[in-house]
Scaffold this motif. Structure first.
Motif, PDB file in Angstrom:
ATOM      1  N   SER A   1      -3.443 -70.382 -35.670  1.00 26.26           N
ATOM      2  CA  SER A   1      -3.176 -70.988 -36.653  1.00 26.26           C
ATOM      3  C   SER A   1      -3.173 -70.202 -38.075  1.00 26.26           C
ATOM      4  O   SER A   1      -3.308 -68.966 -38.141  1.00 26.26           O
ATOM      5  CB  SER A   1      -4.391 -72.041 -36.961  1.00 26.26           C
ATOM      6  OG  SER A   1      -4.843 -72.747 -35.809  1.00 26.26           O
ATOM      7  N   PRO A   2      -2.273 -70.991 -39.236  1.00 25.98           N
ATOM      8  CA  PRO A   2      -1.924 -70.303 -40.477  1.00 25.98           C
ATOM      9  C   PRO A   2      -3.543 -69.764 -41.110  1.00 25.98           C
ATOM     10  O   PRO A   2      -4.305 -70.705 -41.075  1.00 25.98           O
ATOM     11  CB  PRO A   2      -1.092 -71.293 -41.252  1.00 25.98           C
ATOM     12  CG  PRO A   2      -0.632 -72.072 -40.218  1.00 25.98           C
ATOM     13  CD  PRO A   2      -1.532 -72.256 -38.834  1.00 25.98           C
ATOM     14  N   ALA A   3      -3.298 -68.657 -41.636  1.00 24.27           N
ATOM     15  CA  ALA A   3      -4.527 -67.979 -42.262  1.00 24.27           C
ATOM     16  C   ALA A   3      -4.508 -68.151 -43.661  1.00 24.27           C
ATOM     17  O   ALA A   3      -5.444 -67.718 -44.323  1.00 24.27           O
ATOM     18  CB  ALA A   3      -4.814 -66.674 -41.699  1.00 24.27           C
ATOM     19  N   ILE A   4      -3.359 -68.908 -44.211  1.00 25.53           N
ATOM     20  CA  ILE A   4      -3.240 -68.926 -45.792  1.00 25.53           C
ATOM     21  C   ILE A   4      -2.958 -70.328 -45.794  1.00 25.53           C
ATOM     22  O   ILE A   4      -2.663 -71.144 -45.285  1.00 25.53           O
ATOM     23  CB  ILE A   4      -2.294 -68.131 -46.280  1.00 25.53           C
ATOM     24  CG1 ILE A   4      -0.913 -68.346 -45.922  1.00 25.53           C
ATOM     25  CG2 ILE A   4      -2.545 -66.674 -46.174  1.00 25.53           C
ATOM     26  CD1 ILE A   4       0.323 -67.679 -46.787  1.00 25.53           C
TER      27      ILE A   4
ATOM     28  N   THR B   1       4.599 -58.798 -37.295  1.00 26.72           N
ATOM     29  CA  THR B   1       3.435 -58.831 -38.543  1.00 26.72           C
ATOM     30  C   THR B   1       2.439 -60.061 -38.734  1.00 26.72           C
ATOM     31  O   THR B   1       1.400 -59.656 -39.254  1.00 26.72           O
ATOM     32  CB  THR B   1       3.848 -58.238 -39.859  1.00 26.72           C
ATOM     33  OG1 THR B   1       5.027 -59.550 -40.056  1.00 26.72           O
ATOM     34  CG2 THR B   1       4.777 -57.127 -39.450  1.00 26.72           C
ATOM     35  N   SER B   2       2.998 -61.049 -37.830  1.00 25.08           N
ATOM     36  CA  SER B   2       2.244 -62.463 -38.243  1.00 25.08           C
ATOM     37  C   SER B   2       1.533 -62.729 -37.101  1.00 25.08           C
ATOM     38  O   SER B   2       0.336 -63.136 -36.961  1.00 25.08           O
ATOM     39  CB  SER B   2       3.228 -63.516 -38.576  1.00 25.08           C
ATOM     40  OG  SER B   2       2.556 -64.698 -38.603  1.00 25.08           O
ATOM     41  N   VAL B   3       2.225 -62.846 -35.787  1.00 24.76           N
ATOM     42  CA  VAL B   3       1.549 -63.239 -34.555  1.00 24.76           C
ATOM     43  C   VAL B   3       1.086 -62.049 -33.864  1.00 24.76           C
ATOM     44  O   VAL B   3       0.031 -62.425 -33.365  1.00 24.76           O
ATOM     45  CB  VAL B   3       2.569 -63.649 -33.725  1.00 24.76           C
ATOM     46  CG1 VAL B   3       2.056 -64.311 -32.416  1.00 24.76           C
ATOM     47  CG2 VAL B   3       3.454 -64.948 -34.392  1.00 24.76           C
TER      48      VAL B   3
ATOM     49  N   ASP C   1      -7.966 -74.725 -33.522  1.00 26.93           N
ATOM     50  CA  ASP C   1      -6.734 -75.840 -33.676  1.00 26.93           C
ATOM     51  C   ASP C   1      -5.822 -75.487 -32.622  1.00 26.93           C
ATOM     52  O   ASP C   1      -4.866 -74.299 -32.945  1.00 26.93           O
ATOM     53  CB  ASP C   1      -6.517 -75.994 -34.989  1.00 26.93           C
ATOM     54  CG  ASP C   1      -5.394 -76.973 -35.258  1.00 26.93           C
ATOM     55  OD1 ASP C   1      -4.918 -77.611 -34.391  1.00 26.93           O
ATOM     56  OD2 ASP C   1      -4.610 -77.018 -36.293  1.00 26.93           O
ATOM     57  N   LEU C   2      -5.601 -76.106 -31.743  1.00 24.54           N
ATOM     58  CA  LEU C   2      -4.513 -75.850 -30.600  1.00 24.54           C
ATOM     59  C   LEU C   2      -3.262 -76.767 -30.932  1.00 24.54           C
ATOM     60  O   LEU C   2      -2.346 -76.665 -29.932  1.00 24.54           O
ATOM     61  CB  LEU C   2      -4.847 -76.328 -29.124  1.00 24.54           C
ATOM     62  CG  LEU C   2      -6.393 -75.707 -28.583  1.00 24.54           C
ATOM     63  CD1 LEU C   2      -6.487 -76.067 -27.263  1.00 24.54           C
ATOM     64  CD2 LEU C   2      -6.406 -74.025 -28.824  1.00 24.54           C
TER      65      LEU C   2
END
Length: 261
Positions: free
Chosen positions: A211-214, A28-30, A247-248
């Motif tokens: 990268s995180p979206a929140i 659900t995240s990746v 952002d890597l």
């Protein structure tokens, strides 16, 4: 160097498609942002019709990516070392009405003749093997000329140590996954992966960040609710969903193409 416990995937095989196992974080995240990127690479960037493409999913686990490709109309083969994970993948594919050829195999010794596949996908794998260059060599061998290598892995940086090691698996209050799922020393810097791909004729590289979206406060609130048993891992993953970025520094994905022989 500390060792990775890859046998974890034998023990958690039943949770690949569960709502409340930590493997749901991958689903659900990746998986949503990386597959959206892969689909865009194939269809929009490279102008390939996915229907009928022969796709090999190396380290397929429970079949998260294999099923996505099969749903597009690709002819999918998935390989993994974990027999219990393959059993879970076959069972879920059957319930989903998807015809996927799952086989037990090592990423370092793929049991296929040369130039068999249009696309090879290798995700959540390179940071778990002892010889990633051998895996890249095998992938290059089984790709057709002009074939596409799709991948993701974790960068070896201070930020990845903080997020993927300390926060995600070491510190008790924030831990989401078991210890020894990842070892920081095995993470791969983009220039190291690029050098390996170049050695084996995989050119036209592109890297994109995951990268995180929140914002951190929203993430902390979701984590607390999960720890208190008020939010499943699947829901937590949807709250912590990643996005494509420049952002890597933590995780990254990308593609390369096999040179004509």
């Amino acid at each position: 160097m500390p060792s990775i416990d890859n046998t974890i995937y034998d023990h958690v095989h039943a949770t690949w498609w569960d709502q409340d196992g930590f493997m749901a974080l991958l689903r659900t995240s990746v998986n949503p942002p990386r597959f959206a990127y892969f689909r865009a690479v194939l269809s929009e960037r490279l102008g390939l019709d996915p229907r009928g493409l022969r796709v090999l999913d190396v380290g397929c686990g429970g079949g998260l990516l294999s099923e996505e490709f099969a749903a597009l109309g690709c002819a999918v083969t998935g390989v993994d070392r974990s027999l219990p994970s393959l059993a879970a993948a076959r069972e879920h594919a059957g319930r989903s009405g998807l015809n996927i050829d799952y086989r037990q195999a090592s990423a370092e010794a793929l049991p296929f003749d040369a130039a068999q596949f249009d696309v090879v996908c290798c995700c959540d794998v390179l940071e778990h093997v002892d010889d990633p260059d051998a895996v890249v060599a095998q992938i290059a061998r089984v790709l057709k000329p002009g074939g596409v290598f799709l991948f993701d892995t974790i960068n070896r940086t201070f930020m990845s140590k903080l997020v993927a090691i300390k926060l995600a698996q070491d510190w008790r209050l924030t831990r989401l996954i078991p210890r020894d799922v990842h070892v920081w020393d095995k993470f791969i810097r983009p220039h190291e992966l690029a050098a390996s791909m170049n050695r084996h004729g995989l050119r036209e590289h592109e890297f994109a960040g995951l990268s995180p979206a929140i914002n951190p406060l929203t993430a902390l609130n979701a984590l607390v609710r999960n720890k208190l048993g008020r939010m499943s891992f699947a829901e937590l993953g949807s709250k912590l969903k990643l996005k494509r970025s420049d952002d890597l520094s933590i995780s990254y994905m990308g593609f390369a193409r096999a040179q004509a022989r």
